[in-house]
Design a protein around this motif. Sequence first.
Motif, PDB file in Angstrom:
ATOM      1  N   LEU A 138       0.816  -1.221   0.000  1.00 60.62           N
ATOM      2  CA  LEU A 138       0.000   0.000   0.000  1.00 60.62           C
ATOM      3  C   LEU A 138       0.848   1.268   0.000  1.00 60.62           C
ATOM      4  N   ALA A 139       1.890   1.292   0.809  1.00 56.92           N
ATOM      5  CA  ALA A 139       2.713   2.498   0.894  1.00 56.92           C
ATOM      6  C   ALA A 139       4.147   2.101   1.219  1.00 56.92           C
ATOM      7  N   PRO A 165       0.937   8.129  -5.366  1.00 56.11           N
ATOM      8  CA  PRO A 165      -0.069   7.197  -4.849  1.00 56.11           C
ATOM      9  C   PRO A 165       0.512   6.067  -4.002  1.00 56.11           C
ATOM     10  N   ASP A 166       1.830   5.857  -4.065  1.00 52.78           N
ATOM     11  CA  ASP A 166       2.463   4.801  -3.286  1.00 52.78           C
ATOM     12  C   ASP A 166       3.106   5.330  -2.001  1.00 52.78           C
ATOM     13  N   THR A 168       2.478   7.574   1.709  1.00 56.21           N
ATOM     14  CA  THR A 168       1.537   8.146   2.675  1.00 56.21           C
ATOM     15  C   THR A 168       1.954   9.582   2.951  1.00 56.21           C
ATOM     16  N   SER A 193     -10.553   9.973  -5.180  1.00 56.96           N
ATOM     17  CA  SER A 193     -11.045   8.879  -4.339  1.00 56.96           C
ATOM     18  C   SER A 193     -10.031   8.441  -3.282  1.00 56.96           C
ATOM     19  N   THR A 194      -8.856   9.041  -3.277  1.00 63.53           N
ATOM     20  CA  THR A 194      -7.831   8.677  -2.288  1.00 63.53           C
ATOM     21  C   THR A 194      -8.371   8.890  -0.878  1.00 63.53           C
ATOM     22  N   ARG A 213     -12.627  11.363   1.718  1.00 62.17           N
ATOM     23  CA  ARG A 213     -11.880  11.203   0.479  1.00 62.17           C
ATOM     24  C   ARG A 213     -11.240  12.540   0.144  1.00 62.17           C
ATOM     25  N   GLY A 235      -3.737   8.713   1.896  1.00 61.74           N
ATOM     26  CA  GLY A 235      -3.124   7.614   1.164  1.00 61.74           C
ATOM     27  C   GLY A 235      -3.884   6.314   1.330  1.00 61.74           C
ATOM     28  N   LYS A 236      -3.415   5.314   0.614  1.00 59.36           N
ATOM     29  CA  LYS A 236      -4.116   4.028   0.580  1.00 59.36           C
ATOM     30  C   LYS A 236      -4.128   3.311   1.926  1.00 59.36           C
ATOM     31  N   SER A 239      -7.321   2.941   4.024  1.00 56.79           N
ATOM     32  CA  SER A 239      -8.307   1.899   3.728  1.00 56.79           C
ATOM     33  C   SER A 239      -8.312   0.807   4.789  1.00 56.79           C
TER      34      SER A 239
END
Length: 257
Positions: A138-139, A165-166, A168, A193-194, A213, A235-236, A239
Motif C-alpha cells: 500500500l505504501a 499514490p504509493d 503516505t 477517491s484517495t 476522500r 493515502g491508501k 483503507s
Amino acid sequence: MHDAGKVHLIGAGPGDPELMTCRAVRMLQEADVVVYDKLVSPEIVAMAPAGARMIPVGKSPKCHPVPQDEINDILLNEARKGHVVARLKGGDPMIFGRGSEEAAYLMAYGVVVDYAPGITAAQGASCATGVPLTHRGLATSVQYVTGHRQADKVLDLDWKRLADPDCTLVIYMGVANIGQIAMGLMTENLPGSTPVLAVGRATTPDERRLVSRLDRIAADVRAAALTAPTLFIIGKVVSLYAEQPVAELVEQVKAHG
C-alpha cells in the motif's frame, strides 16, 4: 538553582502522558523553570516539579501572544540566571516544532542545550487509530508536510512530488488550508477517491476521527467542525481503518453542543 544554567528541549509527545519517554520525564523533573506550549496536555504540565516556575508561551492560529523572539529571550535569560530550563513542546521538538531554531539561538550565546525526543503527532495518530504510515503493498514511504506557512503565506508546496499514490502523506497544521492542499494534489493527478483520515487531538480524551476522500475532505471537515490541532493522513493505508461516516461525527458535535 545551579551554577551553570542549561536548557532541556523536551518533546512531550502528542498528549497522552504515558507516551513520554523516560528521558523526557527525568528532564522535566529536573527543571527550575518550565516554558511550555499550548499543545502540551494539562496532565503533562502537572508533572513539573512543585517549586518550578511555570511560563506559558503557547500559540494558536492567528494568535501569538508571546512572539518567537520573546520566547528565545526568555530561555536565554533564565539559563543565564543559572536555572535548568525545561522547554516543553508538544510532539517532537525537531519536527515542525521550531526546536532547532531555539537551540541555534541559545548555542550562539554559549548556552548548553540537550534534547529529549518525543513521539510526533503522526506516530501518535497512527497508533491510536491503527492506521499504519507504511504497509506492504500500500505504501512504501511516508512524507511529513506542514500545511501552514509562516505569516499565512500562500502554500507553494511541490504538489507533483507529493502526489505519489504509493506514498503516505501526513499533513500537520492543515485545517485552514486542507481544501487548497487537496486541490493541489488532485491537480497533479492524485485521485479524488484517495482516502483521508483526519485525527484531532490524537491520543487525548478529546480525540476525534473522520474518514473521508480527497475530493470531499474540505467539506467534511467544515461539516464536522474539526479545528486545530488536527492531523491528516492521506493515502491508501487509510483503507485499513474502519470508516466512521462524517454524518456520525456531525451528530457527535451537535450532542456536545
